[in-house]
Design a protein around this motif. Structure first.
Motif, PDB file in Angstrom:
ATOM      1  N   PRO A  25      17.856  24.659 -28.528  1.00  0.00           N
ATOM      2  CA  PRO A  25      18.199  23.409 -27.835  1.00  0.00           C
ATOM      3  C   PRO A  25      17.648  22.178 -28.549  1.00  0.00           C
ATOM      4  O   PRO A  25      16.572  22.218 -29.141  1.00  0.00           O
ATOM      5  N   ALA A  26      18.395  21.083 -28.486  1.00  0.00           N
ATOM      6  CA  ALA A  26      17.898  19.797 -28.976  1.00  0.00           C
ATOM      7  C   ALA A  26      17.190  19.041 -27.866  1.00  0.00           C
ATOM      8  O   ALA A  26      16.333  18.194 -28.119  1.00  0.00           O
ATOM      9  N   ASN A  27      17.559  19.361 -26.629  1.00  0.00           N
ATOM     10  CA  ASN A  27      16.910  18.770 -25.464  1.00  0.00           C
ATOM     11  C   ASN A  27      16.982  19.781 -24.317  1.00  0.00           C
ATOM     12  O   ASN A  27      17.761  20.749 -24.385  1.00  0.00           O
ATOM     13  N   PRO A  28      16.190  19.597 -23.265  1.00  0.00           N
ATOM     14  CA  PRO A  28      16.173  20.597 -22.189  1.00  0.00           C
ATOM     15  C   PRO A  28      17.523  20.846 -21.543  1.00  0.00           C
ATOM     16  O   PRO A  28      17.811  21.961 -21.100  1.00  0.00           O
ATOM     17  N   GLY A  29      18.386  19.852 -21.501  1.00  0.00           N
ATOM     18  CA  GLY A  29      19.696  20.029 -20.901  1.00  0.00           C
ATOM     19  C   GLY A  29      20.532  21.069 -21.617  1.00  0.00           C
ATOM     20  O   GLY A  29      21.391  21.726 -21.005  1.00  0.00           O
ATOM     21  N   ASP A  30      20.290  21.246 -22.920  1.00  0.00           N
ATOM     22  CA  ASP A  30      21.051  22.229 -23.687  1.00  0.00           C
ATOM     23  C   ASP A  30      20.808  23.656 -23.207  1.00  0.00           C
ATOM     24  O   ASP A  30      21.645  24.538 -23.437  1.00  0.00           O
ATOM     25  N   LEU A  31      19.678  23.898 -22.559  1.00  0.00           N
ATOM     26  CA  LEU A  31      19.360  25.251 -22.098  1.00  0.00           C
ATOM     27  C   LEU A  31      20.354  25.738 -21.048  1.00  0.00           C
ATOM     28  O   LEU A  31      20.489  26.941 -20.829  1.00  0.00           O
ATOM     29  N   ARG A  32      21.050  24.818 -20.422  1.00  0.00           N
ATOM     30  CA  ARG A  32      22.052  25.197 -19.421  1.00  0.00           C
ATOM     31  C   ARG A  32      23.416  25.472 -20.040  1.00  0.00           C
ATOM     32  O   ARG A  32      24.274  26.065 -19.388  1.00  0.00           O
ATOM     33  N   THR A  33      23.624  25.020 -21.265  1.00  0.00           N
ATOM     34  CA  THR A  33      24.961  25.109 -21.852  1.00  0.00           C
ATOM     35  C   THR A  33      25.034  25.967 -23.117  1.00  0.00           C
ATOM     36  O   THR A  33      26.125  26.303 -23.560  1.00  0.00           O
ATOM     37  N   GLY A  76      12.640  27.313 -33.229  1.00  0.00           N
ATOM     38  CA  GLY A  76      13.893  26.782 -32.686  1.00  0.00           C
ATOM     39  C   GLY A  76      13.972  26.791 -31.175  1.00  0.00           C
ATOM     40  O   GLY A  76      14.968  26.339 -30.605  1.00  0.00           O
ATOM     41  N   LEU A  77      12.919  27.331 -30.514  1.00  0.00           N
ATOM     42  CA  LEU A  77      12.915  27.469 -29.048  1.00  0.00           C
ATOM     43  C   LEU A  77      14.159  28.230 -28.577  1.00  0.00           C
ATOM     44  O   LEU A  77      14.733  27.925 -27.526  1.00  0.00           O
ATOM     45  N   VAL A  78      14.559  29.228 -29.349  1.00  0.00           N
ATOM     46  CA  VAL A  78      15.807  29.939 -29.066  1.00  0.00           C
ATOM     47  C   VAL A  78      15.657  30.768 -27.792  1.00  0.00           C
ATOM     48  O   VAL A  78      14.742  31.591 -27.678  1.00  0.00           O
ATOM     49  N   PRO A  79      16.553  30.585 -26.824  1.00  0.00           N
ATOM     50  CA  PRO A  79      16.408  31.239 -25.512  1.00  0.00           C
ATOM     51  C   PRO A  79      17.064  32.616 -25.436  1.00  0.00           C
ATOM     52  O   PRO A  79      17.929  32.874 -24.603  1.00  0.00           O
ATOM     53  N   VAL A  80      16.677  33.514 -26.351  1.00  0.00           N
ATOM     54  CA  VAL A  80      17.178  34.896 -26.325  1.00  0.00           C
ATOM     55  C   VAL A  80      15.979  35.837 -26.308  1.00  0.00           C
ATOM     56  O   VAL A  80      14.902  35.480 -26.793  1.00  0.00           O
ATOM     57  N   PRO A  81      16.145  37.050 -25.767  1.00  0.00           N
ATOM     58  CA  PRO A  81      15.001  37.963 -25.585  1.00  0.00           C
ATOM     59  C   PRO A  81      14.656  38.772 -26.833  1.00  0.00           C
ATOM     60  O   PRO A  81      14.602  40.000 -26.791  1.00  0.00           O
ATOM     61  N   LEU A 172      10.797  27.697 -20.051  1.00  0.00           N
ATOM     62  CA  LEU A 172      12.196  27.466 -19.701  1.00  0.00           C
ATOM     63  C   LEU A 172      13.161  28.233 -20.590  1.00  0.00           C
ATOM     64  O   LEU A 172      14.360  28.247 -20.334  1.00  0.00           O
ATOM     65  N   THR A 173      12.647  28.881 -21.640  1.00  0.00           N
ATOM     66  CA  THR A 173      13.517  29.538 -22.605  1.00  0.00           C
ATOM     67  C   THR A 173      13.594  31.045 -22.409  1.00  0.00           C
ATOM     68  O   THR A 173      14.320  31.722 -23.149  1.00  0.00           O
TER      69      THR A 173
END
Length: 348
Positions: A25-33, A76-81, A172-173
């Motif tokens: 994500p570039a910003n927290p809002g990207d975590l939803r999309t 990258g704060l990548v939100p995958v497990p 959040l990730t």
């Protein structure tokens, strides 16, 4: 030990960084999309989920290579497990001899997480009355824990479909689930063969090292963002990077992050090259180093960004949240300093 990457490992680092750059994500809002499934498929197609599968008894990828990927995804704060499924769960299955199930995780066709105890400081041992948490279980149908058996422990699989609810973790990730009640023996499905204490020490060494590498990635990228900001933000008619106080803050954060990275480099090499006790000692040392500075470094970054860095809309707090959770998972510095003291003072 000279902490230099081989040509192949350097290429792996570059590939992982490219994937992380496109999936984070570039910003927290990207975590939803963000398309997390697409990111997971990219990791699978690049072979990054298969590093701890076994070929003739040896892992396909070393602890160094796991740390390289973990650091890139943390940066990258990548939100995958990746840690939950591709490292912690895959290593447990491989050590237990459940190679077909480990291969399914490596192919990306299935995901499995791990269950941790109520303060996230250790792998859950079931059955029991304690609350347990499924950590880093995004998209996972089940999670792994341990049950005691004569002479060691047995890996068991627990379905996450019933008895678990979403928990509001700081990070959040990553997905965190909480058990609604005790998990009894009937819900446990044995997987593979029993694990010896040596197996578990080897697993913990890898797990702590991978977590520490993730923390290093989070800290390094946070500091890099802050330094870049000081070169463009103007205050009182000059760049804030010209202020000595800001320079000192950034320099101290950089030194702390790099010192932690040095400890992780050694621990990553030790995972497969030293005996389990020495590897675990190195991993504990890395975890202590990272856990001790994680909050200070990431909160310093928030201060460098000033007022905007304190808002939910800015990415700075996502770094802090992930670092703080990494610090807690499998034990913080207090837990591991005591265990290091046990080894150094009593030889236990």
């Amino acid at each position: 030990m000279l902490a230099l990457l081989s040509d192949e490992q350097q290429m792996l680092k570059e590939v992982a960084a490219q994937l992380a750059g496109s999936a984070g994500p570039a910003n927290p809002g990207d975590l939803r999309t963000l398309d997390r499934d697409a990111a997971w498929r990219s990791l699978a197609q690049s072979g990054l989920l298969a590093l701890r599968t076994r070929d003739d008894g040896r892992p396909a990828g070393s602890g160094v290579e796991v740390a390289v990927v973990a650091e890139a995804l943390g940066a990258g704060l990548v939100p995958v497990p990746y840690l939950g499924s591709a490292v912690l769960a895959t290593e447990l299955l491989a050590l237990a001899g459940a190679h077909d199930e480990a291969e399914a995780l490596a192919e990306g066709t299935a995901r499995t997480g791990v269950l941790l105890d109520r303060d996230l400081s250790a792998l859950a041992v079931l059955p029991g009355d304690q609350t347990v948490y499924g950590w880093d279980v995004d998209g996972a149908a089940d999670a792994l824990a341990l049950t005691a058996v004569p002479g060691g422990h047995q890996v068991v699989r627990v379905s996450l479909a019933t008895g678990f609810t979403a928990a509001n973790g700081a990070d959040l990730t990553r997905t965190l689930l909480r058990s609604d009640g005790p998990i009894d023996a009937a819900a446990l499905t044995p997987v593979g063969g029993p694990l010896s204490d040596e197996h578990l020490r080897r697993w913990e060494a890898l797990a702590l090292t991978a977590l520490s590498a993730d923390t290093v990635g989070v800290m390094r990228s946070a500091v890099a963002r802050a330094v870049a900001y000081t070169k463009e933000r103007v205050q009182y008619g000059v760049l804030i990077g010209s202020f000595q106080a800001v320079q000192h803050m950034c320099a101290e954060a950089y030194v702390q992050a790099e010192a932690a990275a040095s400890a992780v480099n050694y621990a990553a090499w030790a995972v497969d090259e030293l005996d389990p006790d020495e590897a675990l000692l190195a991993a504990r040392t890395a975890k202590v180093q990272c856990a001790t500075v994680a909050r200070e470094v990431t909160e310093t970054v928030m201060q460098v960004f000033g007022g905007i860095g304190q808002t939910y809309e800015h990415i700075a707090h996502v770094h802090t949240r992930r670092a703080l959770t990494d610090r807690q998972v499998l034990g913080d510095e207090g837990v591991h300093l005591l265990r290091i003291a046990d080894v150094r003072l009593t030889g236990e």
